[in-house]
Design an enzyme around this catalytic site. Sequence first.
Site, PDB file in Angstrom:
ATOM      1  N   TYR A 150     -45.890  32.558   4.397  1.00  0.00           N
ATOM      2  CA  TYR A 150     -46.318  33.038   2.747  1.00  0.00           C
ATOM      3  C   TYR A 150     -47.883  32.351   2.357  1.00  0.00           C
ATOM      4  O   TYR A 150     -48.387  32.784   1.231  1.00  0.00           O
ATOM      5  CB  TYR A 150     -45.572  32.329   1.893  1.00  0.00           C
ATOM      6  CG  TYR A 150     -45.023  33.041   0.453  1.00  0.00           C
ATOM      7  CD1 TYR A 150     -44.712  34.264   0.026  1.00  0.00           C
ATOM      8  CD2 TYR A 150     -45.387  32.728  -1.044  1.00  0.00           C
ATOM      9  CE1 TYR A 150     -44.308  34.586  -1.137  1.00  0.00           C
ATOM     10  CE2 TYR A 150     -45.211  32.942  -1.973  1.00  0.00           C
ATOM     11  CZ  TYR A 150     -45.080  34.089  -2.264  1.00  0.00           C
ATOM     12  OH  TYR A 150     -44.829  34.948  -2.724  1.00  0.00           O
ATOM     13  N   LYS A 168     -48.823  31.494  -6.145  1.00  0.00           N
ATOM     14  CA  LYS A 168     -48.114  30.829  -7.377  1.00  0.00           C
ATOM     15  C   LYS A 168     -48.096  29.283  -7.568  1.00  0.00           C
ATOM     16  O   LYS A 168     -47.929  30.002  -8.965  1.00  0.00           O
ATOM     17  CB  LYS A 168     -46.354  31.718  -5.977  1.00  0.00           C
ATOM     18  CG  LYS A 168     -46.408  32.795  -5.611  1.00  0.00           C
ATOM     19  CD  LYS A 168     -46.962  33.937  -7.066  1.00  0.00           C
ATOM     20  CE  LYS A 168     -45.618  35.390  -6.746  1.00  0.00           C
ATOM     21  NZ  LYS A 168     -45.477  36.617  -7.324  1.00  0.00           N
TER      22      LYS A 168
HETATM   23  P1  NAP Z   1     -43.740  45.642  -5.794  1.00  0.00           P
HETATM   24  O1  NAP Z   1     -42.974  46.124  -5.714  1.00  0.00           O
HETATM   25  O2  NAP Z   1     -44.484  45.962  -4.332  1.00  0.00           O
HETATM   26  O3  NAP Z   1     -44.815  45.186  -6.832  1.00  0.00           O
HETATM   27  C1  NAP Z   1     -45.642  44.665  -7.188  1.00  0.00           C
HETATM   28  C2  NAP Z   1     -46.696  45.430  -8.037  1.00  0.00           C
HETATM   29  O4  NAP Z   1     -47.978  45.255  -7.993  1.00  0.00           O
HETATM   30  C3  NAP Z   1     -47.118  47.043  -7.052  1.00  0.00           C
HETATM   31  O5  NAP Z   1     -46.461  47.525  -8.488  1.00  0.00           O
HETATM   32  C4  NAP Z   1     -48.812  47.299  -7.261  1.00  0.00           C
HETATM   33  O6  NAP Z   1     -48.761  48.718  -7.352  1.00  0.00           O
HETATM   34  C5  NAP Z   1     -49.264  46.608  -8.255  1.00  0.00           C
HETATM   35  N1  NAP Z   1     -50.438  45.952  -7.850  1.00  0.00           N
HETATM   36  C6  NAP Z   1     -51.400  45.072  -7.527  1.00  0.00           C
HETATM   37  N2  NAP Z   1     -52.236  45.031  -7.666  1.00  0.00           N
HETATM   38  C7  NAP Z   1     -52.573  45.734  -8.539  1.00  0.00           C
HETATM   39  C8  NAP Z   1     -53.342  45.948  -9.551  1.00  0.00           C
HETATM   40  N3  NAP Z   1     -54.734  45.114  -8.826  1.00  0.00           N
HETATM   41  N4  NAP Z   1     -54.033  45.864 -10.976  1.00  0.00           N
HETATM   42  C9  NAP Z   1     -51.858  46.566 -10.967  1.00  0.00           C
HETATM   43  N5  NAP Z   1     -50.660  46.066 -10.129  1.00  0.00           N
HETATM   44  C10 NAP Z   1     -51.293  45.978  -9.641  1.00  0.00           C
HETATM   45  O7  NAP Z   1     -42.686  44.044  -4.832  1.00  0.00           O
HETATM   46  P2  NAP Z   1     -42.302  43.022  -5.882  1.00  0.00           P
HETATM   47  O8  NAP Z   1     -41.746  42.484  -4.594  1.00  0.00           O
HETATM   48  O9  NAP Z   1     -41.316  44.135  -6.921  1.00  0.00           O
HETATM   49  O10 NAP Z   1     -43.460  42.363  -6.632  1.00  0.00           O
HETATM   50  C11 NAP Z   1     -43.296  42.060  -7.906  1.00  0.00           C
HETATM   51  C12 NAP Z   1     -43.961  40.367  -8.141  1.00  0.00           C
HETATM   52  O11 NAP Z   1     -42.505  39.093  -8.029  1.00  0.00           O
HETATM   53  C13 NAP Z   1     -45.042  40.091  -7.359  1.00  0.00           C
HETATM   54  O12 NAP Z   1     -45.402  38.909  -8.439  1.00  0.00           O
HETATM   55  C14 NAP Z   1     -44.493  39.551  -6.411  1.00  0.00           C
HETATM   56  O13 NAP Z   1     -45.355  38.435  -5.521  1.00  0.00           O
HETATM   57  C15 NAP Z   1     -43.182  38.903  -6.819  1.00  0.00           C
HETATM   58  N6  NAP Z   1     -41.690  38.207  -6.048  1.00  0.00           N
HETATM   59  C16 NAP Z   1     -40.784  39.079  -5.227  1.00  0.00           C
HETATM   60  C17 NAP Z   1     -40.563  38.340  -4.711  1.00  0.00           C
HETATM   61  C18 NAP Z   1     -39.288  39.912  -3.189  1.00  0.00           C
HETATM   62  O14 NAP Z   1     -39.150  38.490  -2.004  1.00  0.00           O
HETATM   63  N7  NAP Z   1     -40.071  40.753  -3.311  1.00  0.00           N
HETATM   64  C19 NAP Z   1     -39.431  37.567  -4.962  1.00  0.00           C
HETATM   65  C20 NAP Z   1     -39.901  36.676  -5.459  1.00  0.00           C
HETATM   66  C21 NAP Z   1     -41.600  37.050  -6.310  1.00  0.00           C
HETATM   67  P3  NAP Z   1     -49.420  49.179  -6.162  1.00  0.00           P
HETATM   68  O15 NAP Z   1     -48.294  49.622  -5.266  1.00  0.00           O
HETATM   69  O16 NAP Z   1     -49.966  50.021  -6.698  1.00  0.00           O
HETATM   70  O17 NAP Z   1     -50.729  48.281  -5.109  1.00  0.00           O
END
Ligand code: NAP
Length: 258
Positions: free
Chosen positions: A154, A161
């Site tokens: 990570y 984070k």
């Molecule tokens: P996800 O579907 O890939 O979402 C991440 C989003 O961030 C995508 O829509 C991406 O857009 C967007 N993004 C990245 N760079 C950007 C920018 N410069 N401007 C605007 N948007 C941008 O994955 P997710 O897991 O749902 O992630 C959402 C949040 O949850 C993140 O903060 C992640 O760290 C957090 N989280 C995830 C998990 C897990 O296990 N999945 C656990 C805890 C926390 P594009 O696709 O267009 O790049």
Amino acid sequence: MSQLLAGKTAVILGVANRWSIAYAIADAYRREGAKLILTYQGERQKATVEELGAELGAAKVLNCDVTKAEELEGLVAELAGETLHAVVHSIAFANREDLSRPFLETSRDGYLLAQEVSSYSLVSVSRALSPLMTEGGSIMTLTYLGSVRVIPNYNVMGVAKAALEACVRYLASDLGAKGIRVNAISAGPIKTASARGIKDFSKVLDGVAAVAPLKRNTETAEVADTAVFLGSALGRGVTGNVIYVDAGFQVMGLQQPE
Ligand code: NAP
């Protein structure tokens, strides 16, 4: 039960596809009667997010790369006349190589990129959108346990984070007098597009399901319902917090052998 978000308008940043945590949050907000405004990052994502937005009955689907000041300004201009009640920041990014090699090898550019997209953007988005929250409201972001514990691979995202969670506390202090609450939801690992970028992510999922008190992984709908709580009057006394929605994994120390 009455709709918990009736009469509220929410901007949700970070819907990339149906597996995105932000998509589940948008769906739960729709269910609870919120007016939805979604954003996407650039032309590449436009058609997909517009299609998802149409399914969800979103009032607007707008472009915003959070690293571009002019696009944040453009978002604010598009939102003129709206009163916002909730802002969901569900955005993160790090270079793939920084999520597979030792943390010690993190480059300066990779470190700064992860911080800019995943942490600083909460500050810039809050600064841009909080003036539209004239009736008070709730800003929330998504974080992960890698901020406070070492999770293999990570790496630079854990450091981002940690900064993000500190931003939540400082923003909560700055915005509280305006009736705006700021919190983070620390979700357990979920298979999304972003998570697939982390080396050996499926081993993390297996490990968590074996150890977590609930003996399973987290579902996006569970994270989404907590986002509803934070966005609704039910969460009115909660600000500056990190709320774990992780099947209880973070409380565990040693797992007793069976
Ligand atoms: P996800 O579907 O890939 O979402 C991440 C989003 O961030 C995508 O829509 C991406 O857009 C967007 N993004 C990245 N760079 C950007 C920018 N410069 N401007 C605007 N948007 C941008 O994955 P997710 O897991 O749902 O992630 C959402 C949040 O949850 C993140 O903060 C992640 O760290 C957090 N989280 C995830 C998990 C897990 O296990 N999945 C656990 C805890 C926390 P594009 O696709 O267009 O790049």
